[in-house]
Design a protein around this motif. Sequence first.
Motif, short mmCIF file in Angstrom:
data_model
loop_
_atom_site.label_atom_id
_atom_site.label_comp_id
_atom_site.label_asym_id
_atom_site.label_seq_id
_atom_site.Cartn_x
_atom_site.Cartn_y
_atom_site.Cartn_z
N UNK A 185 1.01 -0.95 0.17
CA UNK A 185 0.42 -0.03 -0.48
C UNK A 185 0.70 1.23 0.15
N UNK A 186 2.01 0.95 0.77
CA UNK A 186 2.49 2.54 0.90
C UNK A 186 3.45 2.64 -0.52
N UNK A 187 3.65 1.62 -1.36
CA UNK A 187 4.43 1.91 -2.97
C UNK A 187 3.09 2.53 -3.70
N UNK A 188 2.06 1.45 -3.64
CA UNK A 188 1.18 2.15 -4.64
C UNK A 188 0.71 3.67 -4.17
N UNK A 189 0.58 4.46 -2.63
CA UNK A 189 0.52 5.13 -2.33
C UNK A 189 1.54 6.14 -2.95
N UNK A 190 2.88 5.95 -3.12
CA UNK A 190 4.12 6.90 -3.23
C UNK A 190 3.61 6.95 -5.48
N UNK A 191 3.48 6.09 -5.54
CA UNK A 191 3.13 5.54 -7.32
C UNK A 191 2.46 6.73 -7.70
N UNK A 192 0.91 6.54 -6.84
CA UNK A 192 -0.25 7.61 -7.13
C UNK A 192 -0.03 9.25 -6.73
N UNK A 193 1.08 9.40 -6.10
CA UNK A 193 1.95 10.88 -5.94
C UNK A 193 0.15 11.15 -4.08
N UNK A 194 -0.03 9.97 -3.66
CA UNK A 194 -1.09 10.33 -2.98
C UNK A 194 -0.75 11.00 -1.38
N UNK A 195 -1.05 11.93 -0.80
CA UNK A 195 -0.25 12.23 1.05
C UNK A 195 -0.51 11.06 1.34
N UNK A 196 -2.06 10.93 1.30
CA UNK A 196 -2.36 10.64 2.52
C UNK A 196 -2.96 8.50 2.05
N UNK A 197 -2.83 8.03 3.09
CA UNK A 197 -3.43 6.40 2.78
C UNK A 197 -4.45 6.00 4.32
N UNK A 198 -5.85 5.78 3.62
CA UNK A 198 -6.28 5.62 4.18
C UNK A 198 -7.40 3.79 4.36
N UNK A 199 -6.83 4.71 5.96
CA UNK A 199 -7.12 2.73 6.26
C UNK A 199 -8.24 2.60 7.36
N UNK A 200 -8.91 1.74 7.42
CA UNK A 200 -10.61 1.51 7.52
C UNK A 200 -10.88 1.11 9.46
N UNK A 201 -9.76 1.00 9.90
CA UNK A 201 -9.99 0.00 11.38
C UNK A 201 -10.45 1.67 11.97
N UNK A 202 -11.39 0.47 12.60
CA UNK A 202 -12.95 0.88 13.40
C UNK A 202 -13.04 1.34 14.94
N UNK A 203 -13.62 2.08 16.15
CA UNK A 203 -13.14 1.82 16.86
C UNK A 203 -13.28 0.16 17.92
N UNK A 204 -13.71 -0.74 17.08
CA UNK A 204 -14.23 -1.95 17.37
C UNK A 204 -12.72 -2.70 17.24
N UNK A 205 -12.04 -2.43 16.47
CA UNK A 205 -10.68 -3.03 16.06
C UNK A 205 -9.60 -2.17 17.04
N UNK A 206 -9.79 -1.19 17.30
CA UNK A 206 -9.39 -0.55 18.85
C UNK A 206 -9.50 -1.54 20.00
N UNK A 207 -10.46 -1.87 20.10
CA UNK A 207 -10.19 -2.56 21.43
C UNK A 207 -9.44 -4.18 21.55
N UNK A 208 -10.31 -4.73 20.15
CA UNK A 208 -9.38 -5.40 19.91
C UNK A 208 -7.36 -5.57 19.99
N UNK A 209 -7.36 -4.19 19.34
CA UNK A 209 -5.91 -4.22 19.22
C UNK A 209 -5.71 -4.11 20.11
N UNK A 210 -5.78 -3.31 21.29
CA UNK A 210 -5.37 -2.67 22.66
C UNK A 210 -5.58 -3.96 24.03
N UNK A 211 -6.78 -4.63 24.01
CA UNK A 211 -5.93 -6.69 24.71
C UNK A 211 -5.17 -6.81 24.09
N UNK A 212 -5.08 -7.22 22.77
CA UNK A 212 -3.76 -8.02 21.95
C UNK A 212 -2.91 -7.21 22.14
N UNK A 213 -2.71 -6.11 22.40
CA UNK A 213 -1.18 -5.82 23.25
C UNK A 213 -1.32 -5.83 24.17
N UNK A 214 -2.44 -5.54 24.99
CA UNK A 214 -2.13 -6.12 26.96
C UNK A 214 -1.98 -7.36 27.52
#
Length: 349
Positions: free
Chosen positions: A118-147
């Motif tokens: 995705x980073x290679x494609x972002x640079x290839x398109x010249x886009x400033x941003x890479x938008x990812x669809x992580x949600x609040x539910x993903x955040x909760x799961x990530x916190x527990x995973x890291x804990x």
Amino acid sequence: MRSGVLHPLALRLGRELRDIGVHRGDGVLVAVSGGPDSMALLHLLAELQPQLPLELHAACVEHGLRPKETPAEWALVQQACTALSLPCQRLVVDVRQAATEQKISLEHAARNLRYQALERERQATGAQWLALAHTADDQVEEILLRLLRGGSRKALSGMRRQSGARIRPLLGIRKRALVSYLAAKGLPSCFDSSNSDTRFLRNRIRLHLLPILEQAYETGIRAALLKTADNLAMDEDLLEQQQGCAWDELVQSGEGPSGPIWRLKRQGLLALHPALQRRLLERLLCNAQGSASYEHIMALLRLAGRGDNGRELHLKGGLRAVVQRDLLCFSFPWGRGPCRRSCKKRAGL
């Protein structure tokens, strides 16, 4: 969809993007898998165009792990992008090969290759941003995973809305709100069967641990974890600023005959609060060798504290730390590569 009254989620997304620093006319590469979260993000960004015009591109990563499902997902992404008049690109990566060669899990390999592609494609398109669809539910799961894995304060602060070019504008939105948005608009999405595979710890957290915590311990566990992560993130921002000031004052970097050299003022390091000591050494080790273990950080603090001139510590990848009077000097005297002598013996680990 691009005209008329904007959906409340689109309005909220616009506020999130402006808070992050996305401006009119910016290029945004949207990572779209065909699942409900990323399909909602794609359509919300398109709906937002009259209010916040952006140069949108889409990319779908093919991991090669679900050959029976991914053709339909790619077809759906293509169909959506055609309807929205947006360019899209299919990015193919070989996760199994990478996992075997690097001796890491499929999940770890998939994440690494996905972000790299995705980073290679972002640079290839010249886009400033890479938008990812992580949600609040993903955040909760990530916190527990890291804990569960013994994460640091920084890890437990969760994913950030912005990390360099990566942005997560849906991080404060629940998945169910996105599913409702798709249903109201009559927009299709695909189901990823790997999300039900309990061989993956994240899925066990989502399917087993979180329901148990909600039912038997605390019904508001998700909101509580998100609040904790937000508090830790604010603390983390402050510590990051203080670490930056300490770095500018105490660390000098340059080039030597065998590669980069870092010189750290030893007494200045020891005068810092222990939390800043560890963070400063963690940053230095990550800059030098790509990672930093707790054991090596503590060994370096012992080395700095003893202050025996000429005493040294051999670390990963050929990195050596040597006490030179009031300095702790880091270098690769024999170049990058495996240490010539036992790291653990020299480090006292």
